[in-house]
Design a protein around this motif. Structure first.
Motif, PDB file in Angstrom:
ATOM      1  N   UNK A 240      49.853  15.226  18.605  1.00  0.00           N
ATOM      2  CA  UNK A 240      48.751  15.878  18.978  1.00  0.00           C
ATOM      3  C   UNK A 240      47.807  14.636  19.689  1.00  0.00           C
ATOM      4  N   UNK A 241      46.899  15.240  20.196  1.00  0.00           N
ATOM      5  CA  UNK A 241      45.802  14.303  21.087  1.00  0.00           C
ATOM      6  C   UNK A 241      46.259  14.404  22.486  1.00  0.00           C
ATOM      7  N   UNK A 242      45.313  13.785  23.382  1.00  0.00           N
ATOM      8  CA  UNK A 242      45.974  13.678  24.719  1.00  0.00           C
ATOM      9  C   UNK A 242      44.948  12.420  25.293  1.00  0.00           C
ATOM     10  N   UNK A 243      44.566  11.410  24.233  1.00  0.00           N
ATOM     11  CA  UNK A 243      43.889  10.540  24.775  1.00  0.00           C
ATOM     12  C   UNK A 243      44.892   9.179  24.645  1.00  0.00           C
ATOM     13  N   UNK A 244      44.298   8.157  24.817  1.00  0.00           N
ATOM     14  CA  UNK A 244      44.840   6.935  25.082  1.00  0.00           C
ATOM     15  C   UNK A 244      46.053   6.779  24.170  1.00  0.00           C
ATOM     16  N   UNK A 265      43.912  18.654  22.281  1.00  0.00           N
ATOM     17  CA  UNK A 265      42.677  18.054  22.261  1.00  0.00           C
ATOM     18  C   UNK A 265      41.738  18.970  21.295  1.00  0.00           C
ATOM     19  N   UNK A 266      40.699  18.788  21.049  1.00  0.00           N
ATOM     20  CA  UNK A 266      39.674  19.346  20.137  1.00  0.00           C
ATOM     21  C   UNK A 266      39.615  20.779  20.335  1.00  0.00           C
ATOM     22  N   UNK A 267      40.079  21.360  21.601  1.00  0.00           N
ATOM     23  CA  UNK A 267      40.136  22.785  21.659  1.00  0.00           C
ATOM     24  C   UNK A 267      41.314  23.515  21.325  1.00  0.00           C
ATOM     25  N   UNK A 268      42.540  22.574  21.155  1.00  0.00           N
ATOM     26  CA  UNK A 268      43.894  23.418  20.635  1.00  0.00           C
ATOM     27  C   UNK A 268      45.015  22.729  21.349  1.00  0.00           C
ATOM     28  N   UNK A 291      39.234  13.307  35.740  1.00  0.00           N
ATOM     29  CA  UNK A 291      38.618  14.161  35.914  1.00  0.00           C
ATOM     30  C   UNK A 291      37.692  14.822  34.815  1.00  0.00           C
ATOM     31  N   UNK A 292      38.366  14.064  33.415  1.00  0.00           N
ATOM     32  CA  UNK A 292      37.595  14.332  32.115  1.00  0.00           C
ATOM     33  C   UNK A 292      37.880  15.778  31.800  1.00  0.00           C
ATOM     34  N   UNK A 293      39.034  16.578  32.295  1.00  0.00           N
ATOM     35  CA  UNK A 293      39.118  17.786  31.953  1.00  0.00           C
ATOM     36  C   UNK A 293      39.623  18.120  30.452  1.00  0.00           C
ATOM     37  N   UNK A 294      40.005  19.417  30.229  1.00  0.00           N
ATOM     38  CA  UNK A 294      40.450  20.041  29.005  1.00  0.00           C
ATOM     39  C   UNK A 294      42.040  20.084  29.186  1.00  0.00           C
ATOM     40  N   UNK A 295      42.631  19.885  27.943  1.00  0.00           N
ATOM     41  CA  UNK A 295      44.149  20.064  27.823  1.00  0.00           C
ATOM     42  C   UNK A 295      44.685  21.522  28.199  1.00  0.00           C
ATOM     43  N   UNK A 296      43.745  22.638  27.985  1.00  0.00           N
ATOM     44  CA  UNK A 296      44.357  23.891  28.565  1.00  0.00           C
ATOM     45  C   UNK A 296      44.575  24.142  29.736  1.00  0.00           C
ATOM     46  N   UNK A 303      53.101  26.765  34.561  1.00  0.00           N
ATOM     47  CA  UNK A 303      52.935  28.259  33.947  1.00  0.00           C
ATOM     48  C   UNK A 303      53.832  28.529  32.621  1.00  0.00           C
ATOM     49  N   UNK A 304      54.954  27.646  32.695  1.00  0.00           N
ATOM     50  CA  UNK A 304      55.883  28.167  31.478  1.00  0.00           C
ATOM     51  C   UNK A 304      55.212  27.634  30.049  1.00  0.00           C
ATOM     52  N   UNK A 305      54.277  26.754  30.151  1.00  0.00           N
ATOM     53  CA  UNK A 305      53.743  26.281  28.894  1.00  0.00           C
ATOM     54  C   UNK A 305      52.821  27.134  28.449  1.00  0.00           C
ATOM     55  N   UNK A 306      52.587  27.166  27.153  1.00  0.00           N
ATOM     56  CA  UNK A 306      51.388  28.103  26.524  1.00  0.00           C
ATOM     57  C   UNK A 306      50.252  27.304  25.710  1.00  0.00           C
ATOM     58  N   UNK A 307      49.160  27.758  25.711  1.00  0.00           N
ATOM     59  CA  UNK A 307      47.940  27.158  25.049  1.00  0.00           C
ATOM     60  C   UNK A 307      47.527  27.682  23.950  1.00  0.00           C
ATOM     61  N   UNK A 308      47.425  27.127  22.821  1.00  0.00           N
ATOM     62  CA  UNK A 308      47.062  27.620  21.484  1.00  0.00           C
ATOM     63  C   UNK A 308      45.661  27.237  21.111  1.00  0.00           C
ATOM     64  N   UNK A 309      44.682  28.183  21.162  1.00  0.00           N
ATOM     65  CA  UNK A 309      43.434  27.909  20.922  1.00  0.00           C
ATOM     66  C   UNK A 309      42.973  27.488  19.611  1.00  0.00           C
ATOM     67  N   UNK A 310      42.189  26.395  19.228  1.00  0.00           N
ATOM     68  CA  UNK A 310      41.830  26.072  17.908  1.00  0.00           C
ATOM     69  C   UNK A 310      42.877  25.817  16.860  1.00  0.00           C
ATOM     70  N   UNK A 311      44.290  25.426  17.372  1.00  0.00           N
ATOM     71  CA  UNK A 311      45.288  25.304  16.585  1.00  0.00           C
ATOM     72  C   UNK A 311      45.814  23.737  16.740  1.00  0.00           C
ATOM     73  N   UNK A 312      46.522  23.310  15.780  1.00  0.00           N
ATOM     74  CA  UNK A 312      47.186  22.247  15.888  1.00  0.00           C
ATOM     75  C   UNK A 312      48.511  22.361  16.189  1.00  0.00           C
TER      76      UNK A 312
END
Ligand code: NDP
Length: 451
Positions: A240-244, A265-268, A291-296, A303-312
């Motif tokens: 979990x996380x995508x920081x340092x 990240x804190x979005x999912x 870029x200080x962007x978001x993991x989604x 494109x093979x990967x999936x994003x799971x909003x608000x989930x750990x």
């Protein structure tokens, strides 16, 4: 010394609760340590008589201050800053600064308390502290972050120093923030000294410091696996996380043949069944750090990967888990799911990411469980080595530092084993870390007498 009256664990915790009302994270951290320390000191009168645990659970001081700054629209903003100096028995206070909207006194007191045991475990002469502010750097311009850091340091500088208290980074405080903070300290005091760690290489930073926490957590995991004749090669991992901490843990897992399935990240969280390769990870680092962007956004690129909003990521089946985001991100329900799905090891890159109930699930299942104060101590250990390099006015090369980091993580593993080995040869790493961390600080405090 005459025999003192001993309070039992529950009475001790009741006292902590009464004195620290509403500080749930701090009480949680003290309870977790007290459970093990009480059993260790049961027959050791000297620690009882000198009230050692009671004293460690009362910070030496908590400094709180106003931080005033101007945003880009010329609005005056007011934040609250803190430095919690928990204990300096074995060395100057040492611990990171956290800038996040969630920061409060309870969180910083828990982190400073934990840091005291963690720093002791490293074998280096560092006491425990932590600080930060309820300032959220997300979405702020560089100039806003600079003005905030300058204002924060304008108060903090009078409480720190290379032989007093040496802060570092944590959530929301990376090399950009450390640069602004160090620049302001230097400007105010007219002294160039090793007062902060996590600096850039150009002005006294250490090789391997950015990598140290994440790499160290993987070395710790490797040591735990080795203890049961296993290794990392071929193991699947949920991180979990995508920081340092998370990105460097992922990097070391990949380099040792592990397959990293998730980051968040804190979005999912993102789930990449094919595994996050080094190339994909480099893309993530650019996304998050530059870029200080978001993991989604990962799923737009891969494109093979999936994003799971608000989930750990704890639903994902895997062999090993590295929680590397924040405190209490893995609860009892998550722990049960992971155990049911056959996880064999957990190494905490974050501080106290597992709730007390979650820890009990892992302990009862007797899976390998490396608590943050042991598994993520590599970061502060290399910070300790940064202090040494600054004091000698020298820079050591990356190979030397990586070797030292590896040795320190292995020594921490041995210390945990010394105090945490069960009769069947398995290891209670929580107990081992708590007792080994406590003993060194406690013996130093006994030597100083009452104070
Ligand atoms: P960063 O700020 O670099 O990264 C934090 C990561 O965690 C980000 O991906 C962030 O997502 C995510 N995150 C933060 N809050 C939450 C939340 N409430 N829910 C879900 N995700 C969240 O911090 P670090 O990597 O430095 O620190 C991570 C953890 O490791 C912390 O617990 C820290 O105390 C601990 N640690 C750090 C050390 C270090 O050397 N940096 C040393 C030892 C421990 P988003 O981008 O959305 O905020």
């Amino acid at each position: 010394m005459s025999k003192s009256e001993h309070v039992d664990l529950e009475t001790f915790i009741e006292g902590v609760e009464k004195r620290n009302q509403g500080q749930t994270e701090f009480i949680q951290a003290v309870r977790e340590v007290a459970q093990d320390v009480f059993s260790f000191i049961e027959d050791k009168e000297q620690y009882h008589a000198a009230q050692i645990l009671r004293r460690i659970a009362e910070p030496d001081r908590v400094i709180s201050f106003r931080v005033c700054w101007e945003d880009d629209n010329h609005n005056i903003r007011v934040q609250r800053g803190w430095r919690v100096q928990n204990n300096n028995a074995i060395g100057p206070y040492k611990g990171g600064l956290r800038f996040d909207a969630s920061v409060n006194e309870s969180i910083l007191k828990f982190l400073a308390f934990e840091q005291t045991f963690k720093n002791s475990l490293t074998g280096l002469p560092m006491g425990g502290g932590k600080g930060g502010a309820n300032f959220n750097p997300k979405g702020k311009s560089d100039s806003e972050v600079m003005r905030f850091c300058q204002s924060f340091m304008t108060e903090l500088y009078r409480h720190i120093g290379p032989d007093t208290d040496v802060p570092a980074g944590d959530i929301g405080v990376g090399s950009r923030e450390i640069g602004y903070l160090f620049g302001q300290y230097k400007r105010i005091t007219n002294r160039w000294e090793g007062v902060l760690t996590g600096k850039q290489l150009e002005f006294g930073g250490s090789q391997m410091r950015p990598e140290a926490t994440g790499y160290g957590a993987v070395y710790f995991l490797e040591n735990m696996l080795k203890h049961i004749d296993e290794d990392i090669d071929g193991k699947t991992a949920a991180i979990s996380g995508s920081g340092n901490v998370a990105t460097h843990a992922a990097e070391m897992m990949i380099s040792k043949g592990g397959k990293v399935l998730t980051l968040s990240d804190s979005d999912g969280f993102i789930h990449d069944k094919e595994g996050i390769t080094q190339e994909k990870l480099d893309w993530i680092k650019e996304l998050k750090q530059v870029k200080r962007g978001r993991i989604k956004e990962y799923c737009d690129e891969f494109s093979d990967a999936t994003f799971h909003k608000d989930k750990n990521p704890w639903d994902v089946e895997c062999d090993v888990v590295l929680p590397c985001a924040t405190q209490n991100e893995l609860d009892e329900k998550d722990a049960k799911k992971l155990v049911k799905n056959g996880v064999m090891a957990v190494a905490e890159g974050a501080n106290m990411p597992t709730t007390l109930e979650g820890v009990h699930v892992f302990k009862d299942a007797q899976i390998l469980y490396g608590p943050g104060k042991a598994a993520n101590a590599g970061g502060v250990a290399v910070s300790g080595l940064e202090i040494s390099q600054n004091a000698e006015r020298l820079s050591w090369d990356a190979d030397k530092l990586e070797t030292l980091l590896n040795e320190i993580m292995s020594d921490i593993h041995d210390r945990c084993t010394e105090y945490g080995e069960r009769e069947d040869g398995s290891v209670d790493y929580v107990k081992g870390a708590n007792i080994a961390g406590f003993k060194k600080v406690a013996d130093a405090m006994l030597a100083f007498g009452v104070g």
